[in-house]
Design a protein around this motif. Structure first.
Motif, PDB file in Angstrom:
ATOM      1  N   THR A 184     -39.309  38.576  78.691  1.00  0.00           N
ATOM      2  CA  THR A 184     -39.318  38.888  79.989  1.00  0.00           C
ATOM      3  C   THR A 184     -40.294  39.972  80.293  1.00  0.00           C
ATOM      4  N   SER A 187     -42.810  39.869  87.213  1.00  0.00           N
ATOM      5  CA  SER A 187     -44.010  38.909  87.914  1.00  0.00           C
ATOM      6  C   SER A 187     -44.948  39.704  88.672  1.00  0.00           C
ATOM      7  N   GLU A 199     -51.358  38.126  81.894  1.00  0.00           N
ATOM      8  CA  GLU A 199     -50.915  37.226  81.058  1.00  0.00           C
ATOM      9  C   GLU A 199     -51.373  36.976  79.821  1.00  0.00           C
ATOM     10  N   PHE A 222     -40.882  35.268  83.679  1.00  0.00           N
ATOM     11  CA  PHE A 222     -41.177  36.590  84.838  1.00  0.00           C
ATOM     12  C   PHE A 222     -40.149  36.854  85.630  1.00  0.00           C
ATOM     13  N   GLN A 223     -39.887  37.985  85.956  1.00  0.00           N
ATOM     14  CA  GLN A 223     -38.461  38.485  86.636  1.00  0.00           C
ATOM     15  C   GLN A 223     -39.043  39.531  87.655  1.00  0.00           C
ATOM     16  N   ASN A 225     -39.042  39.288  91.219  1.00  0.00           N
ATOM     17  CA  ASN A 225     -40.143  38.985  92.393  1.00  0.00           C
ATOM     18  C   ASN A 225     -38.852  39.211  93.545  1.00  0.00           C
ATOM     19  N   TRP A 233     -45.949  33.784  93.207  1.00  0.00           N
ATOM     20  CA  TRP A 233     -46.043  34.713  91.973  1.00  0.00           C
ATOM     21  C   TRP A 233     -46.098  34.119  90.752  1.00  0.00           C
ATOM     22  N   LEU A 234     -46.006  34.740  89.718  1.00  0.00           N
ATOM     23  CA  LEU A 234     -46.154  34.267  88.415  1.00  0.00           C
ATOM     24  C   LEU A 234     -44.606  33.515  87.996  1.00  0.00           C
ATOM     25  N   THR A 235     -44.854  32.350  87.381  1.00  0.00           N
ATOM     26  CA  THR A 235     -43.596  31.629  86.991  1.00  0.00           C
ATOM     27  C   THR A 235     -43.853  31.095  85.641  1.00  0.00           C
ATOM     28  N   THR A 237     -39.688  31.768  86.600  1.00  0.00           N
ATOM     29  CA  THR A 237     -38.580  32.543  86.597  1.00  0.00           C
ATOM     30  C   THR A 237     -37.684  32.807  85.289  1.00  0.00           C
TER      31      THR A 237
END
Length: 357
Positions: A184, A187, A199, A222-223, A225, A233-235, A237
């Motif tokens: 993880t 994000s 990334e 990704f965590q 947010n 946002w980046l995923t 999650t």
């Protein structure tokens, strides 16, 4: 001589500055801390209140400052034992000791040239350029402030990979055989991530780590947010990744927070509380790897990075295919992705340091 951002000269530093995010250490510090963190951002009051509640759950105390003190003590001991013999200062972006306070102490002590270690090993606006902006602003406001350079981003340094691999193995040793491996990281807004190598660096580091621990079937999620709802946002999650792992038939998971070098509130709340509850609700046995913290290989990595910058034509150890990051950031490195003019920084290629006051 500097070529393409790589500094081949031997720099003469007289101090190390550890730069961290900071966190509250009591209930009365939570709102001033959040005011600094969220300054200039369109965060609705209910969102800010929700974030404050997360800190209240832990008595208004983030673990990050305690971890910073432990890391600094370990780094001071390593420098004393192996050199170079440099004093270590500490400044935070968002809580005491603030960067301005640290720079004032250095100025009072007669420090002229400092090398900064930002406690983030990946490139992003919030993990690199914003700190460089903060350092410029703090130095500009202090008479006699030292010149400040910044150590290179070290996501693929052998010391970081070795330390993180040990943390993953510790968790795997108590997890059932065949546990899924989930890395993880924090994000980012997609617009911000598009202006960095974040990334790509994460993918490289995860692959290196997974190979080191003998499990090439890894995932990255990704965590955290929790501040800019409405922006993409980046995923995926962490919760989405856990659901996918459960759906694949796995019964257990090892979660490794590769994007954090020490425990933040985002680690203890998002992973130890919320992600654990999600995993258990999906029927997964959950095991969280520790952050690198004061692992000797990680601490010595920082010492080695200082030695690099104090040596002519240094070797720059790295693993993988991407090579070492430059010593000086490019002018367009790690932009925020938001409209507006860029702010002056330190530690960048062609940067001008604040004029002495």
């Amino acid at each position: 001589m500097t070529l393409g951002g790589f500094d081949e000269g031997a720099r003469d530093y007289d101090a190390v500055l550890v730069v961290s995010f900071g966190g509250p250490e009591g209930p009365d510090e939570v709102m001033p801390f959040l005011d600094r963190v969220l300054a200039g951002r369109p965060v609705p009051p209910p969102v800010k209140a929700r974030i404050a509640e997360r800190y209240a759950r832990f008595g208004g105390v983030s673990p990050i400052n305690a971890h910073a003190r432990e890391f600094i003590a370990a780094l001071e001991a390593r420098l004393a034992a192996k050199g170079p013999q440099l004093p270590v200062y500490w400044g935070n972006r968002n809580s005491a000791p603030l960067l301005g306070d640290a720079i004032r102490r250095m100025a009072d002590d007669g420090i002229k040239n400092a090398i900064a270690y930002v406690t983030s090993v990946f490139s992003s606006y919030s993990g690199c350029r914003q700190y460089r902006e903060d350092l410029f602003r703090a130095a500009e406001q202090e008479a006699g402030a030292p010149r400040i350079d910044k150590l290179r981003v070290a996501y693929n340094h052998p010391g970081f990979i070795a330390a993180m691999a040990d943390r993953v193995r510790e968790a795997q040793a108590i997890a059932p055989e065949g546990a899924a491996l989930l890395f993880t990281a924090h994000s980012l807004p997609v617009a911000m991530a598009a202006r960095t190598d974040y990334e790509a660096q994460l993918d490289e580091a995860c692959a290196l780590l997974a190979h080191r621990v003998g499990d090439d079937n890894w995932r990255l999620a990704f965590q955290s947010n929790n501040a800019r709802a409405g922006d993409p946002w980046l995923t995926p999650t962490v919760e989405e990744a856990l659901a996918s792992i459960a759906a694949s038939g796995r019964s257990s998971v090892v979660v490794a927070p590769i994007g954090f070098v020490c425990d933040h509130m985002e680690v203890v709340m998002d992973l130890d509380v919320e992600a654990r509850a999600c995993a258990e609700g999906l029927g997964l046995c959950y095991f969280r790897a520790r952050t690198v913290g004061t692992h000797p290989a990680y601490v010595d990595m920082v010492r080695q990075l200082v030695v690099e910058r104090m040596s002519a034509n240094p070797e720059r150890p790295y693993l993988g295919q991407r090579g070492p990051n430059p010593d000086y950031c490019a002018p367009d490195c790690c932009l925020s992705g938001r409209p507006g003019t860029t702010l002056p920084t330190v530690g960048g290629l062609g940067d001008e340091q604040p004029l002495p006051r």
